[in-house]
Design a protein around this motif. Structure first.
Motif, PDB file in Angstrom:
ATOM      1  N   ARG A 202      -3.321 -15.612  14.857  1.00  0.00           N
ATOM      2  CA  ARG A 202      -2.061 -16.499  13.915  1.00  0.00           C
ATOM      3  C   ARG A 202      -1.538 -17.661  14.881  1.00  0.00           C
ATOM      4  O   ARG A 202      -1.061 -18.276  13.613  1.00  0.00           O
ATOM      5  CB  ARG A 202      -0.966 -15.263  13.522  1.00  0.00           C
ATOM      6  CG  ARG A 202      -0.319 -15.898  11.972  1.00  0.00           C
ATOM      7  CD  ARG A 202       0.367 -14.812  11.450  1.00  0.00           C
ATOM      8  NE  ARG A 202       1.396 -14.708  10.819  1.00  0.00           N
ATOM      9  CZ  ARG A 202       2.551 -15.762  10.572  1.00  0.00           C
ATOM     10  NH1 ARG A 202       2.918 -16.273  11.791  1.00  0.00           N
ATOM     11  NH2 ARG A 202       2.771 -16.641   9.720  1.00  0.00           N
ATOM     12  N   VAL A 213      -6.948 -16.055   5.593  1.00  0.00           N
ATOM     13  CA  VAL A 213      -6.209 -14.510   5.273  1.00  0.00           C
ATOM     14  C   VAL A 213      -6.263 -13.644   3.865  1.00  0.00           C
ATOM     15  O   VAL A 213      -6.418 -13.597   2.531  1.00  0.00           O
ATOM     16  CB  VAL A 213      -5.075 -13.873   6.091  1.00  0.00           C
ATOM     17  CG1 VAL A 213      -5.234 -12.236   5.320  1.00  0.00           C
ATOM     18  CG2 VAL A 213      -5.621 -13.665   7.895  1.00  0.00           C
ATOM     19  N   VAL A 225      -7.521  -6.966  10.716  1.00  0.00           N
ATOM     20  CA  VAL A 225      -8.269  -8.137  11.468  1.00  0.00           C
ATOM     21  C   VAL A 225      -8.505  -8.238  12.929  1.00  0.00           C
ATOM     22  O   VAL A 225      -7.681  -7.128  13.275  1.00  0.00           O
ATOM     23  CB  VAL A 225      -6.735  -9.352  10.825  1.00  0.00           C
ATOM     24  CG1 VAL A 225      -7.152 -10.733  12.314  1.00  0.00           C
ATOM     25  CG2 VAL A 225      -7.408  -9.865   9.778  1.00  0.00           C
TER      26      VAL A 225
END
Length: 297
Positions: A202, A213, A225
């Motif tokens: 991220r 996402v 994830v």
């Protein structure tokens, strides 16, 4: 004034920081590992602070190293630019384009971009220097002048930068080749339930990551994830089983991996070309735009 030894040792530090490994950094610089390690040590002694942490698992950056890396990169790149300009004024004809690219862009597209940049200025021979990095890093390096131009993921914070239009690059879903979706006549998104999503961290670009996402959640999935540093790791996770991911690499014969054409429009990789406000990069940006426009088809 920055001394030559300092610049040399700064270039060692930058290479080690970017490679995360002394051996890989030495290979990149065309030297052996012992003098590279000694150079980084001497730099740390000169600065009076440790820049890298060394362990059996590899090399990491200390807090001081993370703080000083952008400035070190800027000094090293400015020195290279100085040499390039001096050679040009001395009668050389080579031009240099320093560009950056998000790791999400496939190798085939990156190679076409490099070729387009090399051939963009027919009046000069052009040397192309490529840097692959997270969107957040590329934005800062373009803003600081370390890079002339970059292809980043959209959306991103672009304060102080000029930018081109958002371009879409086609992506495919990849799943293990023994997963039911791999052999289904009409695979559906719901068939991915139970698989872990392999995607980039991220921190590379929070806005784009969150949208990606959310796309799966909007399609009825809420997958766990697992972080993959780059496209190669995504494919490795998928081949190992239990994961799915996306790639801009066109379908190819690859053991352990199957390509699916799902949610095609929404799944496209959105990128844009950015440059520092006020700089003239029309030739380079135009060359990249032509390649990326074709890559989206």
């Amino acid at each position: 004034m920055v001394g030559m030894d300092l610049l040399r040792h700064l270039s060692f530090f930058v290479a080690v920081a970017e490679e995360g490994h002394f051996g890989n950094a030495a290979t990149r610089l065309g030297m052996t590992q012992p003098p590279l390690s000694q150079g980084v040590r001497r730099l740390e002694q000169r600065l009076g602070t440790e820049l890298v942490s060394r362990s059996a698992r590899g090399v990491g950056l200390t807090e001081a190293g993370r703080h000083l890396l952008p400035r070190a990169r800027l000094l090293v790149n400015d020195a290279a630019r100085f040499e390039d300009e001096a050679r040009r004024l001395a009668g050389g004809r080579d031009a240099v384009v320093r560009w950056g690219v998000t790791p999400a862009l496939g190798d085939d597209v990156v190679v076409r971009c490099v070729r387009a940049l090399r051939d963009a200025d027919r009046a000069h021979r052009t040397r192309v220097v490529t840097r692959t990095a997270a969107t957040t890093e590329l934005v800062e390096e373009v803003r600081s002048g370390s890079l002339d131009v970059a292809v980043i993921e959209h959306p991103a914070l672009l304060t102080g930068l000029g930018s081109g239009p958002v371009l879409k690059i086609r992506r495919w879903v990849v799943v293990p080749d023994d997963h039911p979706a791999a052999t289904a006549r009409q695979p559906q998104v719901r068939m991915l339930r139970g698989l872990t999503l392999s995607t980039g961290p991220r921190s590379d670009n929070p806005p784009a990551h969150d949208l990606f996402v959310d796309l799966w959640r909007a399609r009825g999935l809420d997958p766990d994830v697992v972080v993959a540093p780059g496209p190669r790791e995504v494919l490795a996770h998928v081949a190992a089983g239990g994961c799915f991911g996306v790639t801009t690499t066109s379908p190819t014969d690859m053991p352990g991996v199957a390509w699916l054409d799902l949610v095609r429009h929404d799944l496209a990789l959105r990128v844009r070309i950015v440059w520092r406000s006020g700089s003239d990069v029309s030739v380079s940006a135009g060359a990249l735009d032509r390649v990326l426009f074709k890559g989206g088809r």
